[in-house]
Design a protein around this motif. Structure first.
Motif, short mmCIF file in Angstrom:
data_model
loop_
_atom_site.label_atom_id
_atom_site.label_comp_id
_atom_site.label_asym_id
_atom_site.label_seq_id
_atom_site.Cartn_x
_atom_site.Cartn_y
_atom_site.Cartn_z
N ALA A 1 55.43 49.46 28.50
CA ALA A 1 56.79 48.96 28.38
C ALA A 1 57.09 47.93 29.45
O ALA A 1 57.99 47.10 29.30
CB ALA A 1 57.79 50.12 28.46
N TYR A 2 56.32 47.98 30.54
CA TYR A 2 56.44 47.02 31.64
C TYR A 2 55.31 45.99 31.61
O TYR A 2 55.19 45.18 32.52
CB TYR A 2 56.43 47.75 32.98
N GLY A 3 54.43 46.06 30.61
CA GLY A 3 53.36 45.09 30.49
C GLY A 3 52.14 45.39 31.33
O GLY A 3 51.38 44.48 31.66
N TRP B 1 46.71 39.61 28.58
CA TRP B 1 46.55 39.88 27.16
C TRP B 1 46.59 41.36 26.80
O TRP B 1 46.81 41.71 25.64
CB TRP B 1 45.29 39.24 26.62
N ASP B 2 46.38 42.28 27.78
CA ASP B 2 46.47 43.70 27.39
C ASP B 2 47.00 44.61 28.49
O ASP B 2 47.04 45.82 28.31
CB ASP B 2 45.11 44.22 26.91
N GLY B 3 47.40 44.05 29.62
CA GLY B 3 48.05 44.86 30.64
C GLY B 3 47.15 45.65 31.57
O GLY B 3 47.65 46.35 32.46
N GLU B 4 45.83 45.57 31.42
CA GLU B 4 44.96 46.34 32.32
C GLU B 4 45.17 45.89 33.76
O GLU B 4 45.15 44.69 34.06
CB GLU B 4 43.49 46.17 31.93
N ASN B 5 45.35 46.86 34.68
CA ASN B 5 45.56 46.56 36.10
C ASN B 5 44.80 47.57 36.95
O ASN B 5 45.36 48.28 37.77
CB ASN B 5 47.04 46.53 36.46
N TYR B 6 43.48 47.59 36.76
CA TYR B 6 42.63 48.63 37.32
C TYR B 6 42.04 48.22 38.69
O TYR B 6 41.70 47.06 38.91
CB TYR B 6 41.45 48.92 36.39
N ASN B 7 41.90 49.22 39.56
CA ASN B 7 41.14 49.05 40.80
C ASN B 7 39.67 49.28 40.48
O ASN B 7 39.12 50.35 40.66
CB ASN B 7 41.61 50.05 41.87
N ILE B 8 39.01 48.22 40.00
CA ILE B 8 37.62 48.37 39.57
C ILE B 8 36.75 47.25 40.13
O ILE B 8 35.61 47.09 39.71
CB ILE B 8 37.53 48.39 38.03
N GLY B 9 37.29 46.49 41.09
CA GLY B 9 36.53 45.37 41.62
C GLY B 9 35.65 45.74 42.79
O GLY B 9 35.90 46.71 43.50
N LEU C 1 47.66 43.19 39.77
CA LEU C 1 48.50 44.37 39.99
C LEU C 1 49.46 44.59 38.84
O LEU C 1 49.72 45.73 38.44
CB LEU C 1 49.28 44.18 41.30
N THR C 2 49.99 43.51 38.27
CA THR C 2 50.95 43.61 37.18
C THR C 2 50.30 43.48 35.81
O THR C 2 50.99 43.29 34.80
CB THR C 2 52.04 42.53 37.33
N GLY C 3 48.98 43.58 35.73
CA GLY C 3 48.28 43.63 34.46
C GLY C 3 47.78 42.28 34.00
O GLY C 3 48.48 41.27 34.12
N ARG C 4 46.56 42.25 33.45
CA ARG C 4 46.08 40.99 32.88
C ARG C 4 46.90 40.67 31.65
O ARG C 4 47.37 41.56 30.93
CB ARG C 4 44.58 41.06 32.58
N VAL D 1 49.50 28.31 37.48
CA VAL D 1 50.50 28.73 36.50
C VAL D 1 50.02 28.27 35.13
O VAL D 1 49.49 27.17 34.97
CB VAL D 1 51.87 28.13 36.83
N GLY D 2 50.20 29.11 34.12
CA GLY D 2 49.79 28.75 32.77
C GLY D 2 50.70 29.36 31.74
O GLY D 2 51.80 29.83 32.04
N HIS D 3 50.22 29.38 30.51
CA HIS D 3 50.97 29.94 29.40
C HIS D 3 49.98 30.66 28.49
O HIS D 3 48.87 30.17 28.27
CB HIS D 3 51.70 28.85 28.62
N ALA D 4 50.36 31.84 28.00
CA ALA D 4 49.46 32.63 27.17
C ALA D 4 50.18 33.10 25.92
O ALA D 4 51.38 33.37 25.94
CB ALA D 4 48.94 33.84 27.95
N ALA D 5 49.43 33.17 24.85
CA ALA D 5 49.92 33.73 23.59
C ALA D 5 49.11 34.98 23.25
O ALA D 5 48.10 35.27 23.88
CB ALA D 5 49.82 32.70 22.48
N GLY D 6 49.57 35.71 22.26
CA GLY D 6 48.85 36.91 21.85
C GLY D 6 49.03 38.08 22.80
O GLY D 6 48.15 38.92 22.96
N LEU D 7 50.20 38.16 23.47
CA LEU D 7 50.44 39.23 24.43
C LEU D 7 50.79 40.52 23.71
O LEU D 7 51.22 40.53 22.56
CB LEU D 7 51.59 38.83 25.36
N HIS D 8 50.61 41.64 24.42
CA HIS D 8 50.92 42.96 23.86
C HIS D 8 51.97 43.62 24.75
O HIS D 8 51.72 44.62 25.41
CB HIS D 8 49.66 43.81 23.79
#
Length: 697
Positions: free
Chosen positions: A138-140, A657-665, A652-655, A313-320
């Motif tokens: 709900a927060y992306g 196109w799908d909101g993943e914001n994981y500590n996996i790096g 931190l606020t999610g990629r 800064v950019g612009h993206a389509a196809g967001l969830h």
């Protein structure tokens, strides 16, 4: 949970709202009586605080569970999460799921909200299945700021929390009895405070931790310190130019990577003839953007037009993100690269990434990495491609990334040929290319025992007469039965004629033995067709590079058998705390080199909101789990490598196109390596070849 702890948890969310509501504390036999058992055994046992807890022993079955249900629905409308304390008293990591239903007819897919997590051997932790206002998407994003003592479970499915009929804790097909101890089932009500939570470097503002960046000078100083470290330790000893085992056996040098079996174990062989294990990292690049449109208040700073960092800064389509399908974005990682390396950062970061890989003991640039790293001449790489186009598709019943390509469509072969021409133009004749992955986590299987393994057969029957896959299935059935009456007798059906099967058919009930045989044969033929078309296309255009398969995330035995017959290396994405004995045994039966395309673990002690698909308590534990996972890979005779997903923490606020914001790096959003992970990688990679080869290596 005491009131003080409940209040602390609420304050950690940034809002003194309401204390948790305890549903079951397991302090009495009444709480035990409330549990419905399905292929489980339950009992009350002492807990760590001189109280009682619920011990659940999951028996070997498809979906054993401990279930709580009601005939008059519970109202959880205001609750933001279902929390419970779980202990794993066993010596093996255990995967479990939590599910909430809003209808008595819930079937595991509809009217359900559920998610999976893994708890390490001998560990205890608090887990939270998000509900209502705590739904991160709900927060992306997939994870929200919260009390770091609670591991947030990535949940799928939506429910009406105003009318909850049941919830359960379950496991999937344990091979032997496995026990977990549950305590303090409760609802939480605190909502996160989202304003001003991201600093100019993409970090969380309301926490501190070792390595947090506070000014641009921190980045410059870290660059200098790391360059000195890489100069001191440029690569592990005993490695050849490709990262193969320099002191190991010398085999025929063919000029390209190939496979080889040595002392009963599968290996890769590098172009110079040295034994090689592929230790890689995925997604090496300039990071992912995050959406800012409608979420500007989350950020304490964003670049304005004309700012030196405005190029990020950019612009993206196809967001969830609910109704939002497009929006402005910002890439905090690439902005930090510019701050750290200067205006020439696009030339600087690839050299730094390759130097890190060599120094840390990695020898493969993994999937999804920047195409500019192809033909780099310093570190081997895998090529990434897929079969696109408008060919027909089939549903498997669990189509997370989309429906399965229909390889019986003649267009599929055309598109595979185009794919092969394109990737060959980029990598053909390059000895540094290890091999080619084609596609990823395809929809080979669906939900449930029959619907899972045979999901594509159900999906083909559900299509109309214009489906190539359906026509292929019907041709197989006609060849076997010739007369529809014989088919009806074998299947227990009542089709009037073959024409009746041309219409969309939806079968229900348990499959008959002959149906299972027919469904299995079709799924196997579809998989065989897919892998053969792709393999033949690659061999025509690029015969020197290994075909590494499609990176299975879910698949039945038919698809894996077909891959085993036609791929040179069979690939799996295995998100577990270590490669389980069951996985290793299944791969051993293939007697074919296998590779892991993705795995990871995360923790919440460095300002991140989500651990990814496998959680740990800290960076220290994340590093020790990495070592243990690598040991399980090195000890499996068919595995020839594994690739960590991924190089950089997600935003931190999610990629976007799908909101993943994981500590996996292996590095944070500020391009700061995690020292625990680097030390663990150097240690376990240094011993990889001798451990794998065994005594005398």
């Amino acid at each position: 949970m005491t009131f003080a702890l409940a209040l602390l948890a609420v304050l950690a969310l940034g809002q003194a709202d309401r204390p948790d509501r305890v549903l079951y504390s397991f302090a009495s036999e009444d709480d035990l009586k409330a549990v419905a058992v399905n292929s489980t055994k339950v009992s009350l046992v002492p807990d760590a605080k001189a109280g009682k807890a619920l011990r659940v022993e999951f028996q070997p079955a498809d979906w054993p569970n401990a279930l709580w249900r009601t005939t008059t629905p519970w109202d959880w409308e205001d609750a933001t999460g279902l929390l419970l304390d779980i202990s794993n008293p066993t010596s093996e990591p255990q995967e479990f799921g939590i599910r909430v239903d809003d209808d008595p007819a819930a079937d595991g897919v509809t009217h359900c909200r559920s998610g999976l997590q893994t708890l390490e051997a001998g560990k205890s932790a608090t887990f939270c299945l998000p509900l209502g206002g705590l739904d991160p998407m709900a927060y992306g994003m997939r994870g929200l700021p919260r009390d770091t003592r609670a591991r947030l479970i990535s949940a799928n499915g939506t429910i009406d929390a105003h009318r909850v009929f049941a919830f359960q804790v379950y496991q999937h097909s344990p091979k032997a009895p496995r026990a977990l101890v549950l305590d303090n089932l409760r609802l939480s009500f605190g909502k996160p405070r989202m304003d001003g939570m991201v600093d100019p470097y993409g970090q969380y503002t309301r926490a501190t931790w070792p390595g947090k960046v506070t000014k641009d000078e921190d980045l410059i100083q870290r660059r200098k310190s790391e360059e000195a470290d890489l100069t001191k330790s440029p690569e592990l000893p005993d490695r050849d130019r490709f990262g193969g085992w320099a002191r190991g056996p010398k085999l025929e040098a063919t000029g390209f990577f190939r496979t080889h079996k040595e002392k009963g174990k599968w290996w890769l062989v590098d172009p110079d003839g040295r034994l090689f294990l592929s230790l890689g990292i995925d997604c090496i690049g300039e990071g992912d953007p995050t959406v800012t449109t409608g979420r500007e208040s989350m950020f304490t700073w964003l670049p304005k037009p004309g700012d030196p960092l405005a190029g990020h800064v950019g612009h993206a389509a196809g967001l969830h993100m609910g109704p939002r399908k497009e929006g402005d974005t910002f890439n905090p990682y690439s902005a930090n690269l510019q701050r750290k390396y200067g205006a020439e950062y696009k030339q600087q970061w690839p050299a730094m990434a390759l130097s890190r890989l060599r120094s840390w003991g990695f020898n493969t640039v993994g999937n999804w990495s920047d195409g500019g790293l192809y033909r780099n001449g310093r570190v081997p790489y895998v090529a990434t491609t897929g079969v696109g186009g408008d060919h027909a598709t089939l549903a498997s019943g669990s189509d997370y990334w989309g429906r399965m390509p229909d390889p019986f469509d003649p267009k599929f072969a055309e598109h595979a040929a185009a794919m092969a021409r394109d990737i060959a133009a980029r990598v053909k004749d390059d000895p540094w290319c290890l091999g080619i992955f084609v596609d990823n986590e395809l929809s080979w299987a669906g939900q449930g025992e029959d619907g899972g393994r045979y999901g594509l057969a159900y999906g083909a029957l559900a299509e109309g007469p214009n489906s190539p896959g359906k026509q292929a299935f019907l041709e197989q059935l006609r060849a076997r039965y010739s007369d529809v009456a014989r088919l009806n007798e074998a299947w227990g059906t009542s089709f009037a004629d073959w024409e009746a099967l041309q219409k969309p058919v939806k079968l229900t009930g348990t499959l008959q033995p002959k149906q299972r045989e027919d469904f299995s044969a079709f799924v196997k033929s579809l998989a065989h067709r897919y892998f053969q078309v792709v393999r033949d296309a690659l061999r025509r255009e690029d015969p020197n590079h290994l075909y590494l398969g499609c990176r299975f995330a879910w698949a039945g035995p038919e698809a894996i058998e077909a891959a085993n017959e036609l791929c040179e290396v069979v690939s799996f994405n295995i998100y577990q705390a270590r490669v389980s004995g069951d996985y290793a045994a299944r791969m051993a039966k293939l007697d074919k080199p296998c590779i892991i395309g993705e795995f990871h673990f995360g923790a919440l002690d460095r300002g991140m909101f989500h651990t990814g698909l496998v959680s740990t308590d800290s960076q220290k534990e994340r590093a020790s789990t990495y070592v243990d996972y690598l040991h399980s890979v090195l000890d499996a005779p068919t595995l020839v490598g594994c690739h960590w997903f991924q190089y950089i923490d997600q935003p931190l606020t999610g990629r976007a196109w799908d909101g993943e914001n994981y500590n996996i790096g292996f590095v944070s959003v500020t391009d700061t390596p995690y020292p625990e992970m680097v030390a663990a990688a150097r240690k376990v990679h240094a011993e990889a070849y001798t451990r794998r080869y065994g005594s005398g290596g």
